[in-house]
Design an enzyme around this catalytic site. Structure first.
Site, PDB file in Angstrom:
ATOM      1  N   ASN B  84      59.244 -44.300 -52.346  1.00 13.12           N
ATOM      2  CA  ASN B  84      59.101 -43.083 -53.135  1.00 13.12           C
ATOM      3  C   ASN B  84      60.427 -42.550 -53.663  1.00 13.12           C
ATOM      4  OD1 ASN B  84      56.991 -42.561 -50.485  1.00 13.12           O
ATOM      5  ND2 ASN B  84      56.226 -43.060 -52.526  1.00 13.12           N
ATOM      6  N   ARG B  90      66.556 -40.496 -57.229  1.00  9.39           N
ATOM      7  CA  ARG B  90      65.599 -39.418 -57.475  1.00  9.39           C
ATOM      8  C   ARG B  90      64.396 -39.542 -56.551  1.00  9.39           C
ATOM      9  NH1 ARG B  90      63.344 -39.844 -62.618  1.00  9.39           N
ATOM     10  NH2 ARG B  90      64.346 -41.874 -62.757  1.00  9.39           N
ATOM     11  N   VAL B  91      63.947 -38.399 -56.050  1.00  7.60           N
ATOM     12  CA  VAL B  91      62.837 -38.398 -55.119  1.00  7.60           C
ATOM     13  C   VAL B  91      61.553 -38.178 -55.896  1.00  7.60           C
ATOM     14  CG1 VAL B  91      61.801 -37.190 -53.184  1.00  7.60           C
ATOM     15  CG2 VAL B  91      64.260 -37.489 -53.286  1.00  7.60           C
ATOM     16  N   CYS B  92      60.534 -38.964 -55.599  1.00  6.41           N
ATOM     17  CA  CYS B  92      59.266 -38.829 -56.300  1.00  6.41           C
ATOM     18  C   CYS B  92      58.192 -38.460 -55.291  1.00  6.41           C
ATOM     19  CB  CYS B  92      58.944 -40.145 -56.997  1.00  6.41           C
ATOM     20  SG  CYS B  92      57.362 -40.124 -57.813  1.00  6.41           S
ATOM     21  N   ILE B  93      57.985 -37.163 -55.091  1.00  6.19           N
ATOM     22  CA  ILE B  93      56.862 -36.753 -54.252  1.00  6.19           C
ATOM     23  C   ILE B  93      56.100 -35.658 -54.972  1.00  6.19           C
ATOM     24  CG2 ILE B  93      57.656 -37.411 -51.949  1.00  6.19           C
ATOM     25  CD1 ILE B  93      58.748 -34.623 -51.618  1.00  6.19           C
TER      26      ILE B  93
END
Lengths: 423, 168
Positions: B84, B90-93
């Protein structure tokens, strides 16, 4: 060599402490004021001339002569030592005008690091790369810039902040060293009579006016040998190698302090001597006044009024917490109940107030936390919430270090044997 | 005035984060520069008994000027290998996406950004993301694939990152 105290890297007092020098300065003041006035007018012309003329040898010559009229002289050890093929120059940072003066010797660009874009940064001769949010993004766009065929070389200040140039270099940031594999370091010495170069925390305008006031400021530029990144060398190693080289040339120490440490040091000195720069007529660096909540409450309005009522009943509860809860409840009574019953977590503001019965909520909350922590003694917990902004900021640094230390110890306890085996 | 609301919210968020998220939870967060409350630095410790256990991972949180109407962005500044997290950090949540935008198209049920969320919630979500990757996400395809197909190798890779993050 021993690392000097960070305070020694900067000047905090504009005026000399030596009585004799002070007397000389006083005698010089009428002359200085005349010069200042005259040079402000000439300065406008220099600015206009440098805007109108295209970048060329002629322009550099004219502006250089005009700048010496303004009291800023540039000298270089030997122009032939300048490496024409190199794309990046690395220089130590002494005043806010280093890049302007250096660009009088050779065409180069310096990107804006902090501060706003727009007219001011353009007028100060910075290169704008659009809104850059992080150093990584900056590095990327600088790399792109460098890959263009006919772009001017970059002049970068890896210290990111000025020092007095006499004691030590700030720790170099690594980003300037990932842009190009070969770069030329520049050692910059700045000298001027009576007063120090750049007082920590003062604005560039006041520095400029002081430069105009004084008879002259000499920028001595020394071009060093071009340094190439060795294969297998990381950005970090490369930057510290260049830093050592420059430090040796300048005859100073390379310190582990960063620009962040400088900002903290200024704040700390601001606590001790709140009038550091008042004499110069610049904005005094006083510690941040009051907490966020106090600032909010002085703004008037319904919520602040209610917050004040709650604060009278529960003086130990931070205003920010009160306001946040009031924004939800819009009712003084409900908020008081919430706070008393511990529905809203907070830490009492004043230690003496904790004794009072109303602080029971805070206490139970703290005990709960102690129970929930498995090994409370081993955990680096910040004891109280810093009241002023700078206290809080320092405690962020400390908490970061504490977390790292805790994690490293924990890891070694768990895997100590394996690591020794591997290494 | 938007900026003011964002500011005061972030200030109280800061107090809350500092109070509730001390090292027991393995999170440290705060503004990088006191003058600018819209850029935070965070250290996140990998939760116990997971692949990333014990590592300390630095990240940057950037808040938009209309915070809390829009969610902040979060980016790890260290090397990460996680289904993720994009290769650039970059964080994708889901909590970092407003209900309207759904880049992956799989998060319809998950919790989305709304102004009642807070920094604390985001950081806790990131911790649970570290603990339990969502392998449907394609933020890092290689990591997703390895997580699904070769858990042992993923664990080794994570262990390397943990060591690296601690400087061992």
């Amino acid at each position: 060599m021993e690392t000097p105290g960070i305070e020694r890297l900067f000047h905090f007092h504009r005026l000399p402490k030596d009585g004799f020098l002070l007397l000389l300065l006083l005698l010089y003041t009428p002359v200085g004021l005349c010069l200042l006035l005259l040079r402000i007018f000439i300065g406008v012309h220099v600015f206009l001339v440098s805007c109108v003329l295209p970048d060329s040898v002629i322009r550099r010559f004219i502006v250089r002569v005009m700048c010496s009229v303004l009291g800023m002289c540039v000298k270089q050890n030997d122009p032939r030592l300048r490496d024409r093929s190199v794309r990046v120059y690395i220089c130590n940072h002494v005043t806010q005008f280093d890049h302007n003066l250096l660009s009088l010797l050779t065409s180069c660009n310096t990107p804006v690091l902090n501060g706003s874009l727009g007219f001011v940064s353009w007028a100060r001769g910075f290169m704008e790369l659009g809104a850059i949010t992080s150093r990584a993004a900056l590095t990327e766009s600088l790399k792109q810039y460098c890959s263009l065929e006919d772009s001017l070389p970059l002049l970068l200040f890896p210290e990111e902040e000025t020092t007095n140039g006499k004691i030590g270099l700030l720790k170099f940031s690594t980003w300037p060293f990932s842009i190009a594999d070969s770069l030329q370091p520049i050692a910059l010495f700045v000298r001027r009579p009576f007063i120090p170069m750049c007082v920590a925390g003062s604005s560039w305008i006041s520095e400029l006016l002081w430069t105009f006031f004084l008879p002259f400021t000499v920028y001595q530029v020394r071009w060093l040998q071009t340094v190439c990144k060795q294969s297998g060398e990381s950005g970090e190693q490369f930057s510290s190698r260049v830093q050592e080289l420059l430090a040796m040339e300048l005859n100073v120490v390379s310190t582990p302090y960063t620009s962040v440490d400088k900002a903290e040091c200024i704040k700390r000195m601001g606590h001790v001597q709140p009038h550091v720069t008042t004499a110069t007529g610049t904005r005094p660096r006083t510690p941040a006044s009051g907490t966020a909540g106090e600032r909010l409450i002085s703004q008037g309005g319904r919520i602040p009024r209610m917050a004040r009522q709650v604060k009278e009943v529960l003086p130990h509860v931070p205003l920010v917490i009160i306001i946040k809860d009031l924004e939800k409840t819009s009712c003084v009574d409900t908020t008081i109940t919430n706070l008393l019953e511990g529905r809203v977590p907070f830490v009492a503001e004043d230690d003496s107030a904790k004794a009072c019965a109303a602080a029971a909520a805070a206490t139970t909350w703290r005990t709960k936390r102690l129970h929930s922590a498995k090994k409370p003694t081993k955990r680096p917990v910040a004891n109280s919430f810093g009241k002023s902004a700078s206290d809080r900021h320092m405690s962020l640094q400390e908490r970061k270090e504490a977390l790292y230390e805790f994690a490293r110890r924990r890891y070694l306890e768990k895997h100590g044997g394996e690591i020794q085996d591997n290494s | 005035t938007f900026k003011m609301t964002g500011m005061s919210l972030l200030q109280s968020d800061l107090e809350k984060t500092e109070l509730t998220l001390n090292p027991p939870e393995g999170i440290v967060a705060g503004p990088i520069d006191e003058e600018n409350f819209f850029e935070w630095e965070a250290l996140i410790m990998g939760p116990e008994d997971t692949c990333f256990a014990g590592g300390v991972f630095p990240a940057i949180l950037s808040f938009p000027l209309d915070y809390p109407l829009s969610p902040p962005k979060m980016r790890f500044t260290c090397e990460m290998f996680h289904p993720n997290i994009y290769p650039d950090g970059r964080v994708c949540i889901s909590i970092l996406h407003a209900p309207g935008d759904d880049p992956m198209g799989y998060e319809s049920s998950a919790e989305r950004w709304s102004p009642v969320q807070s920094v604390e919630k985001i950081l806790l979500s990131v911790v649970s993301m570290l603990a339990e990757p969502n392998d449907e996400s394609g933020a890092n395809v290689d990591a997703s694939k390895m997580w699904r197909e070769d858990r042992e190798q993923f664990k080794n890779k994570a262990e390397q990152l943990v060591r690296k993050s601690l400087g061992f």
